[in-house]
Write an enzyme that holds these catalytic residues in place. Structure first.
Site, mmCIF file in Angstrom:
data_model
loop_
_atom_site.group_PDB
_atom_site.id
_atom_site.type_symbol
_atom_site.label_atom_id
_atom_site.label_comp_id
_atom_site.label_asym_id
_atom_site.label_seq_id
_atom_site.Cartn_x
_atom_site.Cartn_y
_atom_site.Cartn_z
ATOM 1 N N HIS A 154 0.674 -0.992 0.172
ATOM 2 C CA HIS A 154 -0.035 0.088 -0.148
ATOM 3 C C HIS A 154 1.068 1.274 -0.264
ATOM 4 O O HIS A 154 0.170 2.410 0.239
ATOM 5 C CB HIS A 154 -1.266 -0.281 1.818
ATOM 6 C CG HIS A 154 -1.696 -1.447 1.743
ATOM 7 N ND1 HIS A 154 -2.867 -1.324 0.988
ATOM 8 C CD2 HIS A 154 -1.469 -2.037 2.058
ATOM 9 C CE1 HIS A 154 -3.641 -2.788 1.211
ATOM 10 N NE2 HIS A 154 -2.501 -3.140 2.002
ATOM 11 N N GLN A 236 -3.643 -13.452 -48.691
ATOM 12 C CA GLN A 236 -2.848 -12.956 -48.838
ATOM 13 C C GLN A 236 -1.468 -12.512 -48.231
ATOM 14 O O GLN A 236 -1.044 -12.024 -48.786
ATOM 15 C CB GLN A 236 -3.934 -11.411 -49.807
ATOM 16 C CG GLN A 236 -2.364 -10.946 -50.674
ATOM 17 C CD GLN A 236 -3.182 -9.697 -51.455
ATOM 18 O OE1 GLN A 236 -3.711 -8.449 -51.177
ATOM 19 N NE2 GLN A 236 -3.357 -9.488 -52.475
ATOM 20 N N SER A 284 15.556 21.834 -14.286
ATOM 21 C CA SER A 284 14.652 22.737 -14.327
ATOM 22 C C SER A 284 15.341 24.594 -13.541
ATOM 23 O O SER A 284 15.967 24.612 -13.207
ATOM 24 C CB SER A 284 13.064 23.493 -13.719
ATOM 25 O OG SER A 284 13.001 24.387 -12.909
ATOM 26 N N SER A 329 -2.594 -1.402 -43.881
ATOM 27 C CA SER A 329 -1.466 -0.581 -44.562
ATOM 28 C C SER A 329 -1.058 0.246 -43.647
ATOM 29 O O SER A 329 0.079 0.173 -43.150
ATOM 30 C CB SER A 329 -1.007 -0.590 -46.145
ATOM 31 O OG SER A 329 -0.962 -0.003 -46.318
#
Lengths: 481, 481, 481, 481
Positions: A154, A236, A284, A329
Site C-alpha cells: 500500500h 494474401q 529546471s 497497411s
C-alpha cells in the site's frame, strides 16, 4: 533534419542507430531485392532454369544493393504502386532479368517476407538489449543482496526486505519477457511464395501443375531468406495474429520497465536510490538542486506509449476480412516500426539506468529505524502465539497500540513509543526488555531475502545468461544513452 | 435472479455452468481452505508436528467443504477483512486447529494461490473448448476442401480459393492460440508460502532459522496444491505480469473468433454460408424472413469486450508499487472472472456455429461465374508473358479492358464482355476461343488450395488433436448453446 | 446472494442502491411499458383513437408496474426474443389493448428509448454525486488555503504551494467534468418513433401518408417520455456515437478521481495527509499499525477500469454497419451499466474520502523545513539578477552548491549547508545573514497560492454550486460508504 | 528525405502541408519567442519598464523569426535543456534584452502556452476540413434523397431507405463532432504566467507583492497570445485533462470516418457505391480490373490508429503526480502531433471521397427487386392486422413462408415465390393480386426517408454551414488528395 515539418521524436531523440536503420527505406527496399533474388534462385534451382537463367541471377545479385531510389519514387508517383515501381527500377538496372523479376509473385511476396525478416532482426536487437539489462540487474542484486530496507505494501512501510531481493522481482519479470521473446522467435515464420490469395495458383501454373515443386519453392525461398520454417497456409498476407503476438512481447518489456521506473521514481523521492546523474544536466532553471529522475520518467512515458499500441494490433487483425483487406497497411506502417523503436528506446534507458544506479545506505537505515518497532509486530505476534496467546486476541492488542503509536508520530511529531505501550498491556506476555531484544538486529527481519536473492541469481538468472554468452560479448558499448 | 438490482449478463445469459461455478464464492472459499490445509500439512510434515498436530489436520480436512458463509460474512462486515473473517469461521468449526489456521501466513497466501489455482482450472476449460472448435473446423475443412469459391482482397473478388482452404486460416490462428495456451500453462506457478512481503520471514522464525526447511515448505505447499513449480521470488503477491500474459492468451482466442465471426457475417450477406439456424428463433418482429447471423454478431461483440480488457491488465501490473499496492484488488476481482467468462461464452458460440455450419454451393458457383473472366486475368497475363509479351505492357492491356468491362456491369447492368475485348486487342497473343478455353474449369483456378488443405489438416491439425485424445473424449455434450 | 455462480462485485460491494436499481430488470421492463404507453397515447391523441381507444390506454396505464417476469421469461425462452416476450406478457394482462401494444413499432423503439432514459437518469445520479465532491473539496480548500506545503515536480521537492491551492487543481478538473456532463445532457435526445430502419414507414402507413402527423408522433412520444429533443434521424437505433460521448464523460470523472487518488496515496506515504480512517478496519493481519489508503487504492483501480471501457464504445460505434448490426448488443448490455456503476462507486468513494480528510500540519512543516534552503534558490537567483548578476552564471553557481548540499544530506545524513556554501562563493552578491533573512517566513514562498485559492473558490466554484442549490439539498445522507 | 533511418509515414505520405508545418520545429520555437515577447511586453506595460525597456522589446520583436537553430541545438546538446538553450540562442541575437528573456518564468511558460496555441490553431484546420466534408455530404444527400435502396440490419436486407437518408446518418454524426469541436474551443485557455508550481511566486516577487499586477500579468500575456481566457489555476503545467478532451474530439472525428469508410467498403463489394477512382492507379499487379476501395481502407486504418491514441491521454493525465511529473513529456511529444496529423489525414481522405462519390442506380435497383417480396412483409402484416388478424398469428404465418422462400433462393437458386405462398395460406386475408399490388411501387416502402432528408438538411445542416460561410470561402482548393 527538416525543421519545416513534423519530425518523429523517436528517431531524432531516443533510439539506437541500428534500430533506426532497420526500419529505413534502404533497409526495406534492399530486403525486397533479397526476396526477389531468393525467388529467382529457387525457381532456377527447381527446374525453371530456361526461364530464369544463371546470367539473370548474376545480374540480380550484382545489383542487390545499388537501389535507385529516385527512379522508383518517380515511377511510384506515376503508377501509385510501390512494388511495381521498384520492380521497374530494378528491371532498369537488370535489363536481362527484367522479365522474370517478381515472376509469379504478388506484392505481398516482398511485403510480408520483408516485414517478417525485419521484425526478426529487430527482435534480436531487443533481445540483446534485454539481456544486457539482465546482466546489469544481476550484478546490482548480488551487490545489494544483504542490504536491509523497508518493504512497502500500500506504499506504507511493511516488513523489511533487502535491496537485492527487491530487484530480483524486476529481474524475474524480465526473465518472463525473455521467455516470451524466445517463444516468439519460434512463431515467426516466412510467408514464402504463396501467390495472390495464398493458393500458389500462379506458381502451380509456372511449374506445370507439379505440386511437389511448388511446395519446395515455398520452403526453399524461406530457407534462402534465413527462416527455418514457413507458414503452412496464408491468405494474401501472413496472419496479422502474429503481429499481435509481437506487439504483446514488446509491450511486455515496456510493462516491466514501467513497473521498475515508477518504483525508482518513488525511491528517488525517498532519497534512498537514484538513477545515475549525467554531468552537465540542467534541471529546471529555477530548481537547480533537484536530481530529477528524468530518465525514469521518460521510460515511464515511452512504456505507456508502447503498451498503448497493443489494441491497435488486436483491432487490425480481428477486422481483417477474408484473404486480406488493406485497412492494415497505413496503421502497420506506423505501429510496427514505432513498437520496435519504443522498445529500443526503453531498453536503452533501462540499460543506462541500471548500469550505475546509486544507493544511499544511510538514508535506507534511517527509514528502517523509524519503522522498526512497527515492523516487529509480526514477530511479536508469532512469539506470543507460541507462548500460548490467542492469535486473534494478540492481533487486536497489537493493532490498538500500533495505531496509537502511529498517531503520536503523525500528530505530535513525537517518538515511536509502541514497545512501551505493548509491554504495559496485561495481555502481552513479554516485558519491555524482551520486546526490545526482539528488534536489536534489523537484518534478522529480512527473513530469507538474502538467501532467496542468491538462489535466484544462481539458479534462474545466471544459467540463462551463460546460454547467451556469445550474444552478450560486445554489449558494453551499447551502454551510453 | 434478483430483478431489483443489476445482474451481470455474462452469467445470466452466455456462459457454461462450469465456468460460472469456478468463479463463485463457494469455489473461492473452498480453495482457501485447500490452501490452509496444504499449509498445515506441510508444516506438520516438515517437523512442526508438535504445533500442528495430526488431530488438527484431521479436523481441518473434515471441514474442508462445509463453509459457513453467513458467519464469515457477518464477521467480515464487522472487521472488514475477508481473510480474517474466513479464518474465524473456519476456526469456529475447527476449535482444536483454530490457533494454527493460517499460521505464519499473510492474506495473499490464500489470495494468490487461490487465484492461480482457479485460473489454472479455468484455462483447462478454455483449452478444452478451443480444441473442440479445432475438431469442428477440421471436419469442416476436410468436407469442403475442394469446393471452389471466390477469394477476396479489399473485399473485392480475387483469385478463387476453396471453402476448406479459407477455413484452414481460421484453424491456423486457433493453433497459434493453442500454442499460446500451452506456453502459458508452463508460466502459471504457485505463489507458495512467502510471507508478507515475500521474504518468508515468519516461516523462517517458525522453523527456527532453518532455511532448507522453509524452502521445502514453499515447494511442498505448491505440490500439495497441484502445482509443478513455485515462483522463485514474489513480493506480497505473485507478479501481476502473469495476469497480463493470461489476459493476452484469452484475448488471442477472442481475436481469432472475431476475425472468423466478421467473415461469417459477410458470407451471410452474400448468402453463401450461414451459422446453423435455431428452431423457433424469432427474427425481428417485422422481418420474419431474415436469417440474421446473431450468434456471429454476439461473438463479435463479446470478443471486442474481451480484447478490450487487456489494457486493464497492463496498467494494473505496470502501476504496482514495490512489494504490492491494493489498486489491483477491485479491478482484478472484476477483470479476471470476466476474461474467463467471456472466453467461455465466445468459445461456446464458436463451437456451436462450427458444429453445423451451412454452405450454399449453388450461390457460391453463381458468384464464381460472374467473376470468372476477371479472375482469369493473371492466368492470361502469365500465358502471354510466356509467349513473349512484356509483363508490364500486358498488365496495362488487361487492366484497361478489365476496367471497361467492370464499368459495363456496374453502370449498365450488362454482361461481362472482358474476353471479347481482350481478344480484339492487337497486343493480346490469343484468340477469343483460346481465352475461353483457359477458364473452362473453375477448379483449376484454385491452385494448391485443396492440396494445402489436406496437407495442413494431416500435418498440423490432426497430430495435435491426437495428443489431446483423452481430453476430448466427452466433448460432444458441450455442443449445445 | 447466489454463492454457486460468479457475482459481479460492483453490485455486491461498491455501488449505491439507486444506481443498482436503475439498471435492474424491473427498471428496464417498466421503462419498456412507459414507452408503449407513450406510443399508444400519442397515437390516440393524433387521430388513431378508433384503433387505440381510451379504454385501452387506461388498461395499459393501470398495468404499467405489475410486470409478470415469469410469463415473459418463459415466453422468451420459447421464442428467443425479449421484446416480443414482454409484448406477450403485457398483452396477457391487457386483453383489450393486446392488439395495439407496440403498434407500428420495432424492438428498438423500446430498446433505444429505454437505454436513453435510463442513461439520462443515471447521469443525474452521477452529476449529483459529482457536485457533492465539489462541495467537499470547496470546503477543504477554504479550510487549508493558507497552509504552506512543499510543491512537487518530478516528485522532487519544488517551490512551496498551499494545501488548499493544490486541491483547487482537483476541483478545477471536476468542474471540467461538470461542464462535460452539462454538455452531454444537451446531447441525449429521444430515439422517438422511427420504425425498423429509421424511415418511419410503418407509422406513415398507419397515418395514411400524413407526414405531419408522423413527425408529430415522433416528437410527442419523446415529450411524453420526458425528453426535450428527439434525434432528427436514426437508423434502426440511435447513433452509438452518443454512447461514446457518454462513456467519455464518465471516464473523465474516473480520470479526475484517479489523479486525486494517486496523489493521496503518495501523501499517505509521506504521512502528511490521509483518507478518513474507518473504525474497526483491520489492516493486514501482520501489520496492524498501518493506515493503508485502501479507499484511494480502490478508487484507483475502479477508475482504471472505467477509463478502460472507453475503447469498447469507440469500437462498437465505429464498426456498426449501415442501419444497424447486432454486434453492439451483448457488449452494450455489459458496458453501459458497468460504466455508470463504476462512476457511482468511484464518486461515492471520492465523496467519502473528501468528507473528512485528515491533514497533519506538523509533518507538513517538517518537510518544508528540510527543503527550505533549496526552495529559496529561485528567490536568491532573482534577487541576484536584480543586483546585476548574470542569470546564467548565477544559475550555475546555485546549481553547483545545491547539488553538493543535496549530496551531503543523502550520502552522509548530514545537515543542509546550502546557504553557507552559497555565501562563501565569490560570485554570490549576498552574505549568509542576508540569505538567511530571505527564508525566514515560509509562507512568503507560496506566492499567490492563498489568493488564487480564494479567487478560484469565489469566482469559479461557488457560483456553480449556487446554481445547483436545489439538487444538492438532500445530499448529506449520501456520504456514508 | 533521409532513406537511412525510419521516417514517420504520416508526414511523408498522408497529411496537409499546413498541419505538417504547424508541428515543425520552426513553428514550435517561433511560438516560444512569441511567448517571450508577450511576457516582456506585459511586464513592461505593467510597470517594470525600468527593467524591461522599450529598446529590449524592440530587439526581441525584430528577432522573432530568425531562429538560429544550430546554436540552440549545440547548446542543448551541452546543457540538455531545450528551453535554456533557446533562451541562450535568443539572447545571443538580442544582447540588450538577454538578461530579461524568460524573466520570472519557468520552462512550462513557453512549453504549455505553445502547446495550447498550436493545438488551438490545429483545431481550426480540423474544423475547416470537417466542415468541407459536411458540405460535400450535404450536397450528396440532396442529390440522392429520393433514391430508394435496401436498408440493412445485421447486414441482412431490411426495409428500404434512400441513399440520401442513409448519408444523413453520417452527417448527423459529423455534426455531433462539430458541436464537440465548438465546445472544446471554449475549453482551451492559456496557461498564462504562473511560475514553477503555479503559485506565481517569482512574479509576485518581481512586482513587489502586488497581487493585482500579477493577476493582470497572467491575463495580459494570455490576451497578447490570442487567448480569450486563462486557466484560473495550474500546477507547473495546465491540466493534462484538457489533452484528454482534445484527443477525444479528434478521435470522435476518426470514429465517424471509420463508420462511414467501413460502410463504403461494403457498398463497394455490392457494386452499388464507390469512392472516386483515381486515374493511373494500379491495382494489385495480378488483378488489374479491381476497383479497390483503397482510400476507404486507408481511412479505416488511420481512424483506428487515432481512436487508439485516446487511452494514452487518459493514462498520462491520470498518472500525473502533484504539480507535475515528466512522464508526460515524451509521450505527448509524439501523441499530440500524431493525433492532429491523423485527424488531418483522415479528413482529407473523407473530403476527397465525398467530393465525387460514384453511385450505381441500376445495381441498387437490382438488389431492391430481389428482396422486394420479403421487404413487403411488414406492410402485409400491418394490413392484415387492420383487417382483423391477430398480430402474433400473422407474424408466425409470414415468418414460416418467408423462411421457406428464402431457403428456395439460397439452396436451389430458384425464384422468390413468397407472395404465392402467402396467398395460398388460409390465414392470410389477401389474394395474390392484392399482395402484388402492395409492392408495385418500391418508393413507397421508404416511408419518410426523402422527407426526413430534406428536413434534416434544411433544419440541421444548412443553418450551421451558413454560420461558417466565411471560413468555408477558400475551401475548394483543399479537395485534392
Amino acid at each position: 533534419m527538416n525543421r519545416e515539418v513534423y519530425q518523429e521524436p523517436l528517431v531524432s531523440r531516443y533510439t539506437s542507430p541500428e534500430m533506426q536503420a532497420l526500419f529505413s527505406e534502404r533497409s526495406k527496399f534492399s530486403t525486397w531485392r533479397r526476396c526477389w533474388i531468393a525467388l529467382a534462385e529457387a525457381q532456377h534451382e527447381l527446374g525453371l532454369d530456361n526461364l530464369v537463367t544463371a546470367e539473370m541471377l548474376e545480374e540480380l545479385r550484382s545489383n542487390a544493393e545499388n537501389i535507385d531510389f529516385d527512379t522508383a519514387a518517380a515511377k511510384e508517383k506515376e503508377i501509385r504502386h510501390d512494388v511495381m515501381a521498384h520492380v521497374y527500377a530494378y528491371g532498369k538496372q537488370c535489363p536481362t532479368a527484367e522479365p522474370i523479376i517478381h515472376l509469379g509473385a504478388t506484392s505481398q511476396f516482398v511485403g510480408c517476407n520483408t516485414d517478417l525478416l525485419l521484425q526478426k532482426q529487430a527482435l534480436q536487437l531487443v533481445k540483446k538489449a534485454l539481456l544486457q539489462v539482465v546482466v546489469n540487474l544481476n550484478k546490482f542484486c548480488r551487490q545489494h543482496k544483504a542490504l536491509a530496507t523497508l518493504g512497502y505494501t500500500h506504499y506504507q512501510p511493511a516488513q523489511p526486505t533487502t535491496v537485492g531481493k527487491r530487484h530480483t522481482l524486476y529481474l524475474q519479470d524480465l526473465l518472463m519477457d525473455l521467455e516470451a521473446v524466445e517463444w516468439l522467435e519460434g512463431q515467426i515464420k516466412a510467408r514464402g511464395a504463396k501467390g495472390t490469395v495464398g493458393t500458389q495458383a500462379t506458381f502451380l501454373e509456372l511449374f506445370d501443375g507439379d505440386h511437389k515443386k511448388v511446395r519446395e519453392l515455398d520452403q526453399l525461398v524461406a530457407k534462402k531468406l534465413g527462416f527455418s520454417e514457413v507458414f503452412p497456409v496464408t491468405g494474401q498476407t501472413y496472419s496479422r495474429k502474429l503481429d499481435v503476438k509481437i506487439a504483446e512481447v514488446l509491450a511486455g518489456v515496456a510493462a516491466s520497465a514501467h513497473k521498475f521506473a515508477v518504483d525508482l521514481r518513488l525511491l528517488s523521492n525517498l532519497k534512498v536510490q537514484e538513477e545515475p546523474f549525467a554531468k552537465n544536466q540542467v534541471g529546471s532553471s529555477a530548481m537547480a538542486y533537484k536530481r530529477n529522475p528524468m530518465r525514469s520518467e521518460r521510460m515511464t512515458g515511452l512504456a505507456r506509449k508502447l503498451m498503448g499500441l497493443v489494441p491497435d494490433f488486436y483491432a487490425t487483425y480481428a477486422n481483417q476480412w477474408f484473404e486480406r483487406t488493406l485497412d492494415d497497411s497505413a496503421i502497420r506502417r506506423m505501429d510496427i516500426p514505432q513498437a520496435f523503436l519504443l522498445a529500443d528506446a526503453i531498453l536503452r534507458l533501462y540499460m543506462n539506468i541500471t548500469s550505475d544506479m546509486v544507493v544511499y545506505p544511510k538514508q535506507i537505515e534511517r527509514y528502517l529505524r523509524q519503522e522498526l518497532p512497527f515492523m516487529a509486530t509480526e514477530k511479536i505476534l508469532m512469539a506470543a502465539v507460541r507462548k500460548g496467546a490467542s492469535r486473534q486476541e494478540m492481533h487486536e492488542v497489537i493493532k490498538k497500540h500500533s495505531v496509537a503509536a502511529g498517531k503520536r508520530v503523525k500528530e505530535e511529531g513525537g517518538d515511536n513509543d509502541l514497545l512501551a505501550r505493548l509491554a504495559a498491556d496485561p495481555a502481552m506476555p513479554f516485558t519491555l526488555a524482551e520486546l526490545e531484544g526482539m528488534l536489536a538486529n534489523p537484518a534478522e527481519f529480512t527473513g530469507r531475502a538474502e538467501a532467496q536473492t542468491e538462489e535466484f541469481l544462481a539458479e534462474e538468472v545466471e544459467p540463462r545468461l551463460a546460454r547467451y554468452h556469445e550474444l552478450l560479448g560486445d554489449m558494453d558499448s551499447s551502454l551510453r544513452v
